[in-house]
Design an enzyme around this catalytic site. Structure first.
Site, short mmCIF file in Angstrom:
data_model
loop_
_atom_site.label_atom_id
_atom_site.label_comp_id
_atom_site.label_asym_id
_atom_site.label_seq_id
_atom_site.Cartn_x
_atom_site.Cartn_y
_atom_site.Cartn_z
N ARG A 92 1.11 85.12 95.82
CA ARG A 92 0.81 84.13 96.86
C ARG A 92 1.86 84.07 97.96
NH1 ARG A 92 0.86 77.54 96.92
NH2 ARG A 92 -0.57 77.31 98.68
N CYS B 126 -2.49 86.52 100.88
CA CYS B 126 -1.95 86.85 99.59
C CYS B 126 -2.39 88.26 99.21
CB CYS B 126 -2.44 85.85 98.55
SG CYS B 126 -2.22 84.12 99.06
N ILE C 25 -1.49 77.27 103.27
CA ILE C 25 -2.23 76.01 103.24
C ILE C 25 -2.08 75.37 101.86
CG2 ILE C 25 -4.57 75.02 103.27
CD1 ILE C 25 -5.30 77.02 105.43
#
Length: 608
Positions: A47, A2, A51
């Protein structure tokens, strides 16, 4: 993977400023955005979901909501740490590695880094203590920039986001330019933008009670040791690599792998058990690795996706590359990496890559030089100096001249890393207003002083780990991949792998047979001889040829005589480098490229 930005202190229209900062790094995280603002700090996040796709948005908080984090990277042992923290009573709301960091901070404080395995840059805001903790990973895989301004601390994953803050003044750092001309990358802690600094690898920045403190929490220490057999060493390397590749595969999305003709990426690709590899090349036989990559991919049963970069595409991409790099980088392979990332991003969100193998295992051809120069370097120093002075005084080229000159110098004088473009006298000759800061040896000396007891190859590795790897290799890997919203993971740059590498004696690194000797033997278990034994090539780019062609010669000459060139350089001097190269008098291609990349960068960020 990110990106984040943020600042401390109060400014007018703070929310709008934060959003502008975030917009500049949207390519790092196109999937979602998040913010946290109070009267003391503002945190912005973009972002790229890898995960816990549904619940991993940031900022993330602890149970009581008084500790917040923004985080760029991956923690490969987060599941292990999670189970340890649960034993202490910590309660988790998500399956993300980010939340693990929040609770690790609660439990261990600044010592939390002792427990981490991964690549990371993160910021933790402890509201009760009014403490900001900023941390960068062990080897510098993830970038972190900061600036102390009149209104407070400004920080981010990329400089371009920070430039949106009203307290940041955009000004060229002439000391950075001067030293870039030697190293080919931004080598000083202060960046090309005056007042904006890099947080160095293995360091944390603490802001508490109005004071900024920077601490080193980890350092890569080399301890070459004799004792283990070659067979034991090879087994240890392969075990560490298999463990690391497995850890780096942890993801909720598909993982691919970059693949060149070299042993590093080939080793990773042959072992990662994925379905896709990615390669680029040029329409010149010596500069095309696609056939190698396709042959290996077929052998190990993986699909290979490749792109042949046209000359026009390459040159057209240069301004975009310099924009995404934030600072000038004169490594021609950065543009090739831009295109391989672009190719991979069409198919996957995550790709493995082979960075770090050369620095850890002794892979650069220059590491053979200490042995090659031994007939001279074993002579008394006064005699070496005399031989060097005589060779230097010869006004024409003669076989062996450069060999004698290099052998007459100590290692600390001749090696500053994998690139040595302009010597101090040369850069002072072409700059309009040289600052005189610093001689290249001045920058490397503190690092050489720490490893006086080591052999020459290990000394060179230590310099490359602390200079070349950080300033060139890893920065371009991060910036070029994130330009396409692609996460690149580097299994060689893992603490477990480093533990296997740091004890290698010099003969297991570079010897008369090859470089990365022990590591190549580990790779032999999975690769054909043609790949495992292939000599180090790098990412070949035909700039030497292009700069002799009319079109590209004229493009560069226009820049060399433009307003920015006139501001910083003696234009007649730099044009001479270009003309001599075109006439075949000297191969000045890398020096020309170093100047040209700065001028392109300057036009991108300053408009001329």
């Amino acid at each position: 993977m990110c990106g984040f930005v943020g600042y401390t202190g109060h400014i007018e229209n703070g929310k709008s400023v934060l959003e502008s900062m975030m917009d500049k790094i949207a390519h790092r995280g196109p999937d979602s955005a998040g913010t946290y603002i109070d009267d003391k700090v503002a945190l912005g996040f973009r972002r790229l979901s890898i995960i816990d796709l549904d619940h991993g948005s940031q900022p993330i908080f602890n149970e009581t909501g008084d500790i917040a984090i923004i985080f760029n990277g991956e923690i490969y042992n987060h599941r292990i740490i999670r189970e340890e923290l649960k034993k202490y009573g910590h309660v988790f709301k998500t399956n993300s590695d980010t939340e693990v960091l929040v609770h690790a901070y609660e439990q261990y404080g600044e010592k939390m880094t002792d427990h981490l395995r991964g690549m990371f840059a993160f910021v933790i805001w402890d509201m009760k203590k009014e403490k900001l903790m900023c941390v960068r990973d062990f080897f510098g895989i993830k970038p972190f920039y900061y600036s102390e301004t009149e209104t407070g601390l400004v920080f981010g994953s990329e400089i371009k986001g920070m430039l949106e803050h009203p307290s940041i003044k955009k000004e060229v750092n002439k000391e950075a330019l001067e030293n870039y001309l030697t190293f080919q990358y931004s080598v000083l802690p202060e960046t090309f933008f005056k007042g904006i600094y890099k947080l160095m690898p293995g360091h944390m920045l603490i802001l508490e009670n109005g004071k900024v403190e920077i601490k080193r929490y980890w350092e890569p220490v080399l301890e070459p040791t004799k004792g283990k057999s070659l067979e034991e060493t090879v087994e240890e390397i392969d075990k560490a690599m298999q463990d690391s590749i497995k850890a780096h595969k942890i993801s909720d999305v598909e993982v691919g792998s970059f693949l060149s003709s070299g042993v590093d990426s080939s080793y990773v690709a042959a072992c990662f058990n994925g379905d896709k590899t990615f390669t680029v090349g040029f329409d010149y036989e010596k500069y095309n690795e696609i056939d190698y990559a396709k042959a290996l991919s077929e052998k190990v049963g993986i699909d290979n996706y490749s792109k042949l970069i046209t000359t026009e595409e390459y040159w057209d991409a240069i301004p975009k590359v310099q924009y995404h790099m934030d600072e000038p980088l004169a490594d021609p392979s950065a543009i090739a990496l831009y295109f391989v990332s672009q190719t991979a991003a069409k198919h996957v969100k995550v790709s493995l890559s082979g960075e770090g193998a050369d620095e850890f295992f002794g892979g650069y051809n220059i590491y053979k030089e200490p042995a090659a120069l031994r007939p001279i370097t074993r002579l008394p120093k006064p005699l070496r100096r005399l031989m060097g002075a005589i060779a230097k005084a010869i006004p024409f080229k003669v076989k062996g001249k450069n060999y004698i000159i290099r052998g007459s110098r100590d290692l600390e004088e001749r090696f500053i890393g994998n690139a040595y473009m302009f010597r101090k006298a040369e850069r002072e000759d072409i700059l309009k207003a040289p600052t005189g800061n610093f001689a290249p040896e001045t920058l490397t000396k503190p690092f050489y002083d720490k490893v006086k007891h080591l052999d020459d190859i290990s000394k060179m590795q230590y310099i490359d780990i602390n200079f070349w790897l950080i300033g060139d290799i890893l920065l371009k890997a991060d910036k070029m991949s994130m330009a396409h919203s692609l996460e690149v993971r580097v299994p060689f740059l893992d603490k477990v792998v480093f533990e296997a590498a740091r004890f290698l004696p010099p003969e297991y690194k570079a010897n008369s047979a090859n470089t990365k000797y022990a590591m190549r033997m580990a790779a032999h278990r999975y690769l054909p001889d043609m790949v495992a034994e292939k000599k180090k090539l790098g990412f070949p780019v035909p700039i030497r040829i292009w700069l002799k062609e009319d079109g590209f010669y004229n493009t560069v000459k226009e820049a060399f005589t433009g307003d920015a060139a006139k501001e910083f350089f003696k234009t007649e001097k730099i044009v001479r480098y270009l003309d001599d190269h075109r006439a075949g008098k000297e191969d000045n291609s890398r020096k020309i490229w170093t100047i040209y990349m700065f001028l392109v960068w300057h036009k991108v960020y300053f408009g001329y």
